[in-house]
Design a protein around this motif. Structure first.
Motif, PDB file in Angstrom:
ATOM      1  N   ASP A 319      47.787  47.441  40.245  1.00  0.00           N
ATOM      2  CA  ASP A 319      47.255  47.815  38.941  1.00  0.00           C
ATOM      3  C   ASP A 319      48.048  49.022  38.438  1.00  0.00           C
ATOM      4  OD1 ASP A 319      45.887  48.723  36.748  1.00  0.00           O
ATOM      5  OD2 ASP A 319      43.918  48.729  37.693  1.00  0.00           O
ATOM      6  N   PRO A 320      48.850  48.871  37.396  1.00  0.00           N
ATOM      7  CA  PRO A 320      49.714  49.984  36.984  1.00  0.00           C
ATOM      8  C   PRO A 320      48.948  51.217  36.549  1.00  0.00           C
ATOM      9  CG  PRO A 320      49.714  48.239  35.327  1.00  0.00           C
ATOM     10  CD  PRO A 320      48.993  47.692  36.520  1.00  0.00           C
ATOM     11  N   GLU A 321      47.713  51.053  36.109  1.00  0.00           N
ATOM     12  CA  GLU A 321      46.925  52.206  35.670  1.00  0.00           C
ATOM     13  C   GLU A 321      46.262  52.926  36.834  1.00  0.00           C
ATOM     14  OE1 GLU A 321      44.143  50.910  32.785  1.00  0.00           O
ATOM     15  OE2 GLU A 321      45.647  50.279  31.327  1.00  0.00           O
ATOM     16  N   LYS A 322      46.121  52.237  37.968  1.00  0.00           N
ATOM     17  CA  LYS A 322      45.423  52.834  39.109  1.00  0.00           C
ATOM     18  C   LYS A 322      46.257  52.794  40.384  1.00  0.00           C
ATOM     19  CE  LYS A 322      41.296  54.077  37.593  1.00  0.00           C
ATOM     20  NZ  LYS A 322      40.748  55.440  37.816  1.00  0.00           N
ATOM     21  N   ALA A 323      47.560  52.629  40.257  1.00  0.00           N
ATOM     22  CA  ALA A 323      48.412  52.561  41.438  1.00  0.00           C
ATOM     23  C   ALA A 323      48.449  53.920  42.131  1.00  0.00           C
ATOM     24  CB  ALA A 323      49.820  52.143  41.036  1.00  0.00           C
ATOM     25  N   SER A 324      48.338  53.910  43.440  1.00  0.00           N
ATOM     26  CA  SER A 324      48.360  55.167  44.198  1.00  0.00           C
ATOM     27  C   SER A 324      49.788  55.705  44.279  1.00  0.00           C
ATOM     28  CB  SER A 324      47.807  54.957  45.600  1.00  0.00           C
ATOM     29  OG  SER A 324      48.725  54.237  46.405  1.00  0.00           O
ATOM     30  N   ARG A 705      30.044  56.817  49.198  1.00  0.00           N
ATOM     31  CA  ARG A 705      29.880  56.770  47.752  1.00  0.00           C
ATOM     32  C   ARG A 705      31.051  56.032  47.102  1.00  0.00           C
ATOM     33  NH1 ARG A 705      31.281  59.312  43.024  1.00  0.00           N
ATOM     34  NH2 ARG A 705      32.857  60.600  44.053  1.00  0.00           N
ATOM     35  N   LEU A 706      32.272  56.360  47.555  1.00  0.00           N
ATOM     36  CA  LEU A 706      33.455  55.729  46.987  1.00  0.00           C
ATOM     37  C   LEU A 706      33.528  54.251  47.353  1.00  0.00           C
ATOM     38  CD1 LEU A 706      36.116  58.529  47.627  1.00  0.00           C
ATOM     39  CD2 LEU A 706      34.971  57.969  45.483  1.00  0.00           C
ATOM     40  N   ALA A 707      33.119  53.910  48.581  1.00  0.00           N
ATOM     41  CA  ALA A 707      33.148  52.503  48.992  1.00  0.00           C
ATOM     42  C   ALA A 707      32.212  51.664  48.135  1.00  0.00           C
ATOM     43  CB  ALA A 707      32.775  52.387  50.466  1.00  0.00           C
ATOM     44  N   ALA A 708      31.046  52.204  47.822  1.00  0.00           N
ATOM     45  CA  ALA A 708      30.101  51.468  46.968  1.00  0.00           C
ATOM     46  C   ALA A 708      30.695  51.243  45.579  1.00  0.00           C
ATOM     47  CB  ALA A 708      28.786  52.232  46.875  1.00  0.00           C
ATOM     48  N   LEU A 709      31.355  52.261  45.036  1.00  0.00           N
ATOM     49  CA  LEU A 709      32.005  52.106  43.738  1.00  0.00           C
ATOM     50  C   LEU A 709      33.152  51.100  43.819  1.00  0.00           C
ATOM     51  CD1 LEU A 709      32.157  55.827  42.531  1.00  0.00           C
ATOM     52  CD2 LEU A 709      30.705  54.003  41.617  1.00  0.00           C
ATOM     53  N   PHE A 710      33.909  51.166  44.896  1.00  0.00           N
ATOM     54  CA  PHE A 710      35.045  50.254  45.082  1.00  0.00           C
ATOM     55  C   PHE A 710      34.579  48.802  45.088  1.00  0.00           C
ATOM     56  CE2 PHE A 710      37.514  47.691  48.091  1.00  0.00           C
ATOM     57  CZ  PHE A 710      38.790  47.803  47.576  1.00  0.00           C
ATOM     58  N   THR A 743      32.240  39.152  51.699  1.00  0.00           N
ATOM     59  CA  THR A 743      32.152  38.630  50.333  1.00  0.00           C
ATOM     60  C   THR A 743      33.260  39.208  49.463  1.00  0.00           C
ATOM     61  OG1 THR A 743      29.756  38.381  50.527  1.00  0.00           O
ATOM     62  CG2 THR A 743      30.669  38.448  48.302  1.00  0.00           C
ATOM     63  N   ALA A 744      33.529  40.498  49.625  1.00  0.00           N
ATOM     64  CA  ALA A 744      34.594  41.142  48.843  1.00  0.00           C
ATOM     65  C   ALA A 744      35.955  40.526  49.160  1.00  0.00           C
ATOM     66  CB  ALA A 744      34.619  42.638  49.134  1.00  0.00           C
ATOM     67  N   LEU A 745      36.173  40.125  50.414  1.00  0.00           N
ATOM     68  CA  LEU A 745      37.426  39.479  50.789  1.00  0.00           C
ATOM     69  C   LEU A 745      37.597  38.165  50.038  1.00  0.00           C
ATOM     70  CD1 LEU A 745      39.925  39.459  52.704  1.00  0.00           C
ATOM     71  CD2 LEU A 745      38.518  38.134  54.300  1.00  0.00           C
ATOM     72  N   GLU A 746      36.533  37.413  49.960  1.00  0.00           N
ATOM     73  CA  GLU A 746      36.588  36.114  49.282  1.00  0.00           C
ATOM     74  C   GLU A 746      36.854  36.271  47.789  1.00  0.00           C
ATOM     75  OE1 GLU A 746      32.773  34.553  50.203  1.00  0.00           O
ATOM     76  OE2 GLU A 746      33.214  34.211  52.334  1.00  0.00           O
ATOM     77  N   LYS A 747      36.411  37.373  47.204  1.00  0.00           N
ATOM     78  CA  LYS A 747      36.513  37.557  45.759  1.00  0.00           C
ATOM     79  C   LYS A 747      37.664  38.473  45.345  1.00  0.00           C
ATOM     80  CE  LYS A 747      31.541  36.886  44.912  1.00  0.00           C
ATOM     81  NZ  LYS A 747      30.305  37.497  44.365  1.00  0.00           N
ATOM     82  N   THR A 750      43.190  41.223  43.705  1.00  0.00           N
ATOM     83  CA  THR A 750      44.555  41.737  43.823  1.00  0.00           C
ATOM     84  C   THR A 750      44.926  41.840  45.299  1.00  0.00           C
ATOM     85  OG1 THR A 750      44.021  44.094  44.006  1.00  0.00           O
ATOM     86  CG2 THR A 750      44.103  43.152  41.782  1.00  0.00           C
ATOM     87  N   PRO A 751      46.228  41.754  45.603  1.00  0.00           N
ATOM     88  CA  PRO A 751      46.660  41.867  47.000  1.00  0.00           C
ATOM     89  C   PRO A 751      46.271  43.188  47.650  1.00  0.00           C
ATOM     90  CG  PRO A 751      48.414  40.959  45.642  1.00  0.00           C
ATOM     91  CD  PRO A 751      47.343  41.417  44.700  1.00  0.00           C
ATOM     92  N   LEU A 752      46.321  44.299  46.892  1.00  0.00           N
ATOM     93  CA  LEU A 752      45.996  45.595  47.485  1.00  0.00           C
ATOM     94  C   LEU A 752      44.508  45.700  47.815  1.00  0.00           C
ATOM     95  CD1 LEU A 752      48.248  48.051  45.452  1.00  0.00           C
ATOM     96  CD2 LEU A 752      48.494  47.342  47.832  1.00  0.00           C
ATOM     97  N   VAL A 753      43.654  45.139  46.977  1.00  0.00           N
ATOM     98  CA  VAL A 753      42.223  45.130  47.275  1.00  0.00           C
ATOM     99  C   VAL A 753      41.965  44.283  48.524  1.00  0.00           C
ATOM    100  CG1 VAL A 753      39.967  44.326  46.473  1.00  0.00           C
ATOM    101  CG2 VAL A 753      41.457  45.609  44.936  1.00  0.00           C
ATOM    102  N   ARG A 754      42.584  43.121  48.582  1.00  0.00           N
ATOM    103  CA  ARG A 754      42.432  42.257  49.753  1.00  0.00           C
ATOM    104  C   ARG A 754      42.890  42.980  51.024  1.00  0.00           C
ATOM    105  NH1 ARG A 754      41.972  36.859  51.073  1.00  0.00           N
ATOM    106  NH2 ARG A 754      43.085  36.203  52.965  1.00  0.00           N
ATOM    107  N   SER A 755      44.016  43.659  50.941  1.00  0.00           N
ATOM    108  CA  SER A 755      44.538  44.376  52.104  1.00  0.00           C
ATOM    109  C   SER A 755      43.584  45.471  52.560  1.00  0.00           C
ATOM    110  CB  SER A 755      45.903  44.976  51.756  1.00  0.00           C
ATOM    111  OG  SER A 755      46.429  45.701  52.835  1.00  0.00           O
ATOM    112  N   ALA A 756      43.016  46.214  51.609  1.00  0.00           N
ATOM    113  CA  ALA A 756      42.080  47.282  51.964  1.00  0.00           C
ATOM    114  C   ALA A 756      40.847  46.727  52.671  1.00  0.00           C
ATOM    115  CB  ALA A 756      41.664  48.052  50.714  1.00  0.00           C
TER     116      ALA A 756
END
Length: 895
Positions: A319-324, A705-710, A743-747, A750-756
């Protein structure tokens, strides 16, 4: 003015002329190749001979990702320099249906094909009569099946759609079509692909002609310049494209369907990187286009296919707006590495695989210079210096081999792609540049490429160019670094007359044998007096050598490795060490990080004790530089597996908190607008150090807290913290959280979300949930190149390592069936951090006949030596380390 600046205002007519020049150069190279006398025959009986050689090859394939097999035809223009009855080529998998040879006068000879070496895919084609010198065209019709292990031409599925991708380095082009699959056979290629009209195909060249018939279409791609088979590439699927403006040639970022919105950062980085490479080399980008594609199932990180670079999707897409910061830095680095290969590796190619180290080392060295120039905020030189120091740690092992190693056709080439191949090699190149100067180094590279364009070389060609251009004997200087293993240790002491005594030997870790080794070491040191910094060069050729350097005797401090450019460890006399310790703030950040690493190496060698080592680490805890802080956190974390017991853990956790929590407090638990970019990766590192076993309540709460938001929306969380927040929460998590992650893995969109999410699934501290994650890894939900991350995650927890080892042994056949062979050869890593009984259990299993491979044996030997060192350090220093931790007051001075 840069070359790119000169090219920018050219008219379309001039650009067409430039492209015509490239095509003409390619054509001329073929004409030259057709009259070159054959090289001497290789000694290796499994290498191809040069009596009958290819000049050009076309390949026509009928491909449909929905099926499991395909058909093809290849036409290969040959030159026979001697009479022949038979000749060999490679085909590992393709089944020949017909093979004919047509002479220049049109006479057709039917050939018989016989597989003469199954493992190497060697096929001998034989004519019924002897044939004479001259030009021929070989025609082969064949059928083959798609692979599923990420090598050759392989099939994978992404978000429900089937795709085809290729990975041909090092010996996998032969799995796709018949060819001369060795790097010295550098020829022109032309691909034609017939496929369903709903799909797209991409190769090294642009489409020249497209025809359609019913529900299929045929794409004839343009002929390439001379290339070895291993950088030919193709892909088929429902792709999307993002054009990349600002390149000197047409270029696109290519993604699987539905992901093109994640390609903007890659498109932003590419033009300045390519522009700088063209400027540095003084040679235009050598191919007609530059496509870069995201691949969802990929064995390697990226591959330098000419004009068509492939990347693992989690590297290229974000995500170009949220890339680390780390993601952007990593992408810039890898992108520059692969683009550098377009010159070093593609335009000029190694003759044989024994110079693979130079191919990869140069690209890695080059990418750091390019990214540092274009994006200095990434501090790539410092991260590359860390990687070189990592190579030094491996280079200190007794079993390590020289960076340039003998390679036969039957060698397992995967074992060549290690930390030395990339990182020792670039350390050596950086040392040469530091010695002769950047301008001289660059001038030499330009001369080298102009001389060898479109050809093959050996490493001696490059060293000869450096020697000729610089006037220094670079060939002799480099010989020991390349042809013998090990890293030098240089000791420095002042003599009573003020001269500097330098002494060299091979560095060895505590308890390892003192092995022989002698180098010509280009030592570059700096020293300071009254705020003025001086730079000196000393070529250390002897075991002991004196240097008369005016003013050095009264220096306030001496630093023995200026800019961390030297590939050597160093040790100062107590007097010089005391001077440096009092003035370490005068060093650059890269040197302070290097000082910490060198101190760690001296500790591993038994040259300083645990008390002095921890005093150094503790002192640097007050440093204000984020990279130094990250090194401090790494040094503290490195104590855990070797020295810390349940009894000493409270004292260790208190020390971790005392040193690292003030750093986190200083930069803040959460990012703030306008903060330094390096605070992001540092904060992430501190979350991990404080959030897992150290169990800092505030860090755990913030991670939850951050994991819930993620999990609600990844864009709500700072990209630098997503992965660690989700994983720390998993470490302290329960079954409900596991189900949420599944469930998050299935949905994952983006590749970076899946990797996390995948990393987090391997991080649970609950053994029941860890077993559940291991079971999930073998399901189709995880692909062949990602599923082993679960077992490595579980094994990273000392409390669960036994579970990971037992599971690996019990499911070995399933792992071997799913993962690429290179991954299976590294399975000793599951027990690498363990105690001897557990380690030996897995070692014995992996080295059993039927499972043992050359690469696996190498990995096991390295891991065994690292374990032995850990045990010796524990025996010698555990008491000192624990005493220091227990007596530490529990707080650090404020910055």
């Amino acid at each position: 003015m840069s070359l790119q600046a000169c090219l920018a205002p050219l008219s379309l007519c001039h650009k067409q002329m430039l492209h015509s020049f490239r095509r003409l150069a390619a054509l001329l190279s073929v004409l030259v190749a057709s009259v070159v006398l054959p090289a001497s025959e290789p000694i290796d009986p499994l290498r191809l001979t040069h009596g009958v050689v290819p000049v050009a090859q076309s390949v026509a394939l009928t491909l449909d990702p929905a099926k499991d097999d395909y058909s093809g035809r290849t036409l290969i223009d040959l030159l026979a320099s001697e009479p022949f009855t038979s000749f060999r080529l490679h085909a590992e998998g393709p089944a020949f249906t017909t093979a004919t040879l047509t002479s220049a006068d049109g006479e057709v000879t039917t050939l018989t094909a016989a597989v003469t070496n199954v493992e190497q895919g060697l096929v001998t084609l034989t004519a019924p009569v002897s044939l004479g010198v001259g030009n021929y065209q070989l025609s082969i019709n064949f059928t083959a099946k798609y692979h599923h292990d990420g090598l050759g031409l392989y099939k994978t599925t992404s978000r429900g759609d089937p795709y085809l991708f290729s990975q041909f380095e090092d010996k996998h082009a032969r799995k796709c079509f018949p060819c001369w699959d060795e790097p010295s056979f550098k020829i022109n290629w032309q691909l034609t692909i017939t496929l369903p009209t709903t799909l797209e195909a991409i190769t090294n060249s642009a489409v020249a002609i497209e025809t359609r018939s019913g529900d299929s279409k045929t794409l004839a791609f343009g002929r390439t310049p001379p290339m070895p088979s291993y950088i030919v590439a193709l892909a088929v699927g429902p792709f999307e494209y993002l054009p990349v403006p600002g390149l000197s040639v047409p270029g696109r970022i290519v993604t699987p369907k539905g992901q093109v919105a994640l390609a903007a950062e890659a498109a932003r980085l590419a033009p300045p990187l390519l522009s700088r490479l063209e400027e540095y080399f003084g040679i235009p980008y050598p191919y007609a286009k530059l496509d870069q594609i995201a691949v969802p199932e990929y064995v390697y990180g990226a591959m330098e296919n000419a004009g068509f670079i492939t990347y693992t999707d989690k590297l290229l897409l974000m995500d170009p707006e949220k890339a680390s910061f780390n993601s952007r830095r990593r992408l810039a680095n890898v992108m520059a590495h692969e683009m550098a290969h377009m010159w070093f590796g593609d335009l000029v190619t190694m003759t044989w695989w024994d110079d693979l180290w130079l191919n990869e080392s140069f690209a890695d060295w080059m990418c750091a210079r390019i990214v540092e120039h274009q994006f200095p905020e990434f501090r790539v030189q410092l991260t590359e210096s860390r990687a070189i120091k990592g190579a030094m740690r491996s280079d200190a092992l007794p079993s390590i081999t020289a960076i340039r190693r003998p390679v036969t056709a039957s060698s397992d080439l995967a074992q060549l792609v290690d930390e030395l191949t990339y990182n020792k090699g670039k350390g050596i190149l950086g040392m040469v540049e530091n010695w002769i100067g950047p301008a001289q180094f660059r001038a030499t590279m330009r001369t080298y490429f102009l001389k060898h364009s479109w050809g093959n070389t050996v490493s001696a060609d490059l060293w000869a160019a450096f020697s000729a251009n610089s006037g220094d004997d670079i060939t002799s200087m480099m010989s020991a670094f390349i042809n013998q293993p090990g890293v030098p240790l240089v000791s420095f002491a002042l003599e009573p007359d003020g001269k500097l005594r330098l002494t060299q030997r091979r560095f060895n870790n505590l308890g390892d044998p003192q092995l022989p080794g002698s180098w010509q070491i280009p030592v570059v040191l700096t020293w300071g007096k009254g705020g003025t910094v001086h730079r000196e060069r000393v070529l250390l050729k002897e075991t002991t050598q004196l240097a008369d350097l005016p003013g050095l005797a009264t220096a306030d401090w001496i630093y023995p490795n200026a800019g961390e450019a030297g590939y050597y460890r160093w040790n100062l006399s107590p007097e010089l060490n005391a001077r440096l310790a009092a003035h370490s703030a005068a060093l650059k950040p890269i040197e302070r990080v290097g000082l910490l690493d060198n101190t760690s190496a001296l500790f591993s060698a038994g040259l300083i004790d645990g008390t002095d080592y921890l005093a150094y680490v503790t002192a640097f805890g007050r440093d204000l530089d984020p990279d130094v802080n990250t090194s401090v956190a790494g040094s503290i974390g490195g104590l855990d597996n070797t020295f810390i017991t349940p009894a000493s853990r409270p004292a260790y956790n208190a020390y971790v908190a005392a040193i690292l929590r003030p750093i986190l407090d200083r930069i803040g638990l959460q990012p703030v607008a306008g903060e330094p970019a390096l605070h992001g990766p540092l904060r992430n590192s501190l979350y991990g150090s404080l959030g897992y076993k150290a169990a800092d309540p505030a860090v755990i709460a913030e991670c939850r807290r951050l994991a819930a938001l993620f999990l609600q929306d990844p864009k709500l969380v700072d990209a630098a913290l997503r992965g660690t927040a989700v994983s720390v929460t998993a470490y302290h998590g329960d079954a409900a959280y596991f189900a949420t992650l599944q469930t998050a893995l299935e949905k994952a969109q983006t590749p970076l979300v899946r990797s996390a999410v995948l990393v987090a699934l391997g991080t649970f501290n609950d053994p029941v949930l860890a077993e559940k994650a291991l079971a999930l890894s073998l399901t189709p939900a995880l692909n062949s190149t990602e599923f082993l991350g679960i077992v490595y995650g579980v094994s990273g927890n000392p409390d669960l390592r036994s579970l990971a080892v037992d599971w690996t042994i019990a499911h070995y056949d399933a792992l071997a069936a799913k993962a690429p062979p290179e991954y299976i050869a590294g399975l000793i890593g599951v027990a690498a951090g363990g105690e001897p009984e557990l380690f030996n259990k897995l070692r014995g299993f992996l080295l059993t006949p039927g499972r043992k491979t050359e690469f696996a044996e190498i990995n096991v030997k390295k891991a065994s030596e690292r374990l032995d060192l850990r045990l010796r350090l524990r025996a010698k220093e555990q008491a000192n380390v624990v005493k220091f931790l227990q007596s530490y007051p529990g707080n650090t001075p404020k910055d």
